[in-house]
Design an enzyme around this catalytic site. Structure first.
Site, short mmCIF file in Angstrom:
data_model
loop_
_atom_site.label_atom_id
_atom_site.label_comp_id
_atom_site.label_asym_id
_atom_site.label_seq_id
_atom_site.Cartn_x
_atom_site.Cartn_y
_atom_site.Cartn_z
N ASP A 1 -5.88 -3.00 11.70
CA ASP A 1 -4.72 -2.11 11.74
C ASP A 1 -4.53 -1.62 13.17
O ASP A 1 -5.46 -1.67 13.98
CB ASP A 1 -4.96 -0.91 10.81
CG ASP A 1 -3.68 -0.14 10.49
OD1 ASP A 1 -2.60 -0.57 10.92
OD2 ASP A 1 -3.76 0.89 9.80
N CYS B 1 0.83 -1.21 0.00
CA CYS B 1 0.00 0.00 0.00
C CYS B 1 0.86 1.26 0.00
O CYS B 1 2.03 1.24 0.36
CB CYS B 1 -0.92 0.00 1.22
SG CYS B 1 -2.28 1.18 1.10
#
Length: 223
Positions: free
Chosen positions: A131, A8
């Site tokens: 996360d 990412c």
């Protein structure tokens, strides 16, 4: 199922090409100005063309409005919308209906109490991304290089596919996968030489390490 590896925060053609050549399953592009990994719509369009169908294109947004998402859809035509803000279950449903794309909802984790939102999101989201919860004074919700206690996911019962992110790198990804039994991993700052600056060698090392874990588990299952 095969392990999904997502790189990412890609923002250059060189590092995107590295991720694609190394076998990334998903490539993520950040559309959030406070992030050092933010890409413009114009750059997102170019990178999307470069990725073509070699990997799934993921657009990361944070509490984006419909106009912003419209622009991203036009520029990148993402395969997946990653919602990394405080989007409600109702907002997820609206986005799916309006834009017709799978949604991956990021869930910040610091304690077991943070998992209480899962039943609601699981009704609508196509995938969950766990996360680390950002500090209260943080200007952005992810990409901060912090890990959470993976043991919080040890006894997780979630029918939805899920991925793990936050503080991952080539050295700890195997342990993260062993503890969480996640079907995918997502890395950003863990493959950077400086904030927002992806390192091609670190990208390749991370993907190798993740794949080695998958190969080892498959070998054990055969035995």
């Amino acid at each position: 199922m095969s392990l999904l590896v997502k790189i990412c925060g890609l923002s250059t053609g060189e590092t995107l090409e590295t991720a694609l050549d190394a076998g990334a399953d998903m490539v993520g592009f950040v559309f959030f100005p406070p992030s050092p990994r933010h890409v413009s719509l114009e750059l997102g369009r170019d990178l999307g063309r470069q990725a073509k169908r070699r990997a799934l294109k993921v657009a990361l947004t944070v509490d984006a409005d419909d106009a912003t998402l419209d622009n991203i859809m036009d520029a990148l035509s993402p395969d997946i919308l990653q919602l990394h803000g405080k989007e409600s279950v109702a907002r997820l449903r609206d986005i799916k209906q309006r834009f017709g794309r799978p949604v991956m909802k990021a869930v910040p984790v610091a304690t077991a109490a943070d998992l209480a939102v899962l039943p609601g999101y699981a009704e609508v989201a196509d995938r969950i991304l766990f996360d680390a919860r950002a500090p209260k004074d943080a200007t952005r919700p992810g990409g901060l290089g912090a890990a959470f206690d993976w043991r919080l996911l040890e006894n997780l019962e979630l029918k939805l596919p899920y991925m793990v992110s936050g503080g991952l790198d080539a050295h700890n990804v195997a342990e993260a996968l062993r503890v969480t039994r996640a079907g995918g991993v997502d890395v950003s700052s863990g493959v950077e030489s400086a904030s927002g600056v992806k390192d091609p060698e670190m990208i390749k090392a991370f993907i190798r390490a993740a794949r080695a874990t998958q190969d080892a588990s498959q070998e054990l299952s055969v035995r």
